[in-house]
Design an enzyme around this catalytic site. Sequence first.
Site, PDB file in Angstrom:
ATOM      1  CB  SER A 250      -0.891   0.009   1.243  1.00  0.00           C
ATOM      2  OG  SER A 250      -0.116   0.360   2.378  1.00  0.00           O
ATOM      3  CE  LYS A 251      -1.764   6.387  -3.174  1.00  0.00           C
ATOM      4  NZ  LYS A 251      -3.230   6.313  -3.074  1.00  0.00           N
TER       5      LYS A 251
END
Length: 481
Positions: A250-251
């Site tokens: 994820s980010k």
Amino acid sequence: MTVRVRFAPSPTGYLHVGGGRTALYNRLFSQGRGAFILRSDDTDQARSTREFADDILESMRWLGLTWDEGIEVGGPHGSYRQSERIERYGEVADQLVAAGHAYHSFATAEQLDEFRKAAQAAGRSPAYDGRFRLDDDEIARRLAAGETAPIRFAVNRPGETSFDDIVRGEVSFDHAQVDDFVILRSDRSPTYHLASTVDDVDFGITHVIRGEDLLSSTPKHLLLTKAMGAEPAVYAHLPLLLGPDGTKLSKRHGHTAVNAYRSAGFLPEALLNYLAILSWSPGEDEELVSLSEMAERFRLEDVSRSPAVFDVTKLEWMNGVYIRELGAAEFVARSLEFVEDDLGRDLDEDEMKAFAGMAPLVQERAKTLAEVGPQLRFLFAASVSYDPTSWEKVMMQPEAMTAVSAACTRLAELPAWDAESIETTLRSMLDEHGMSARKGLQPIRVAVCGSAISPPLFESLELLGRERSLQRLADVAQQLG
Ligand code: GLU
């Protein structure tokens, strides 16, 4: 047999590296064997944007992942955008109702909520089992009275749906775990399950290659396919991508959009190669493969079923390898935009020559094209801006002042201005003052290039030219003195 595969992104975000891997595997699997189709799963109008839709096409093209049929390319199936096929989904839903495979559901949110809570409390599956379905006469009466309702698929229970996934092997879902899922909402908009399945059937998709996050949707898609009287596709679910800490990528782990890697100076061929080896290996101990080699060797059966770790450090290493494989002119051409972006203007003709002269020295070490700009800034900027950390570390040393002013004096007497003569002069200067190369050359580097990290010093001085080099050394000597 001719295979037909599809990549079906939703334009609700930028193309993710995981999506890039899915698109690549679809492309590799179909190359030479059939068609790779690009469709747009854009039924969620609230979250879909033009910007995301454009980014997906742009990123696919940048990666070199062309498609044979679909968005922008066209093909025999009319529109490949789900938003333009809404009527078709309604038509299929109505047919499924007429055939008894689906029904208008008047179950209220409260009823469904209560059912779920009770099931959970009793340790039963919370999948909605259709218990509030009304009898056909009552449904007809309500619809005739103008009421609207979503259409749900009638899952038969007990029962199970099994399939042989190319990556995961035999997968089986007990229908107790599969709810009577909505296929058409009361405003007649389709759900993902209906739209995706109708498209796969209508477009003659033979193999559905997609992320493992969609595995639990597959029994629903198989039930729908069967109810439509169509032949099911073969499924292959690709393993999840994880960050280095073992949680879903994820980010938090850094960039996840393909376009971010493009801006960060990764070469598309390197990113593509890295995406390929995330869940597949071209051969024992082999990691570097071109797109055409991949297509020759790729087999879906060889895709690993364990989650893959997306490791930027490894990607950087691979990018460096690809950068060094570029021809000198190619490296200049491809890094030029990064140099000009960093500088905020275009290079003129003389600067282009200096760039071409210096480029091979940067190419030897660069891990990304984005590094090239800052490393060559000293060559093009009117004045040096000193990296504070480098200045602190190097210029505060006792040798700094001596090294810089001695270099200034000695280089000023140099008859020829070339890297070799510069090196000879500076080395004899170091000997004279009893300084090591490490201690004595770093202050010169920082004075001229602005940073302790720069291309090789003697060549940098040569390309910067006598006048500017001496000026910078004199300026710093004065500042230190
Ligand atoms: N549109 C879905 C997504 O972006 C993928 C659909 C599919 O491959 O079936 O996650």
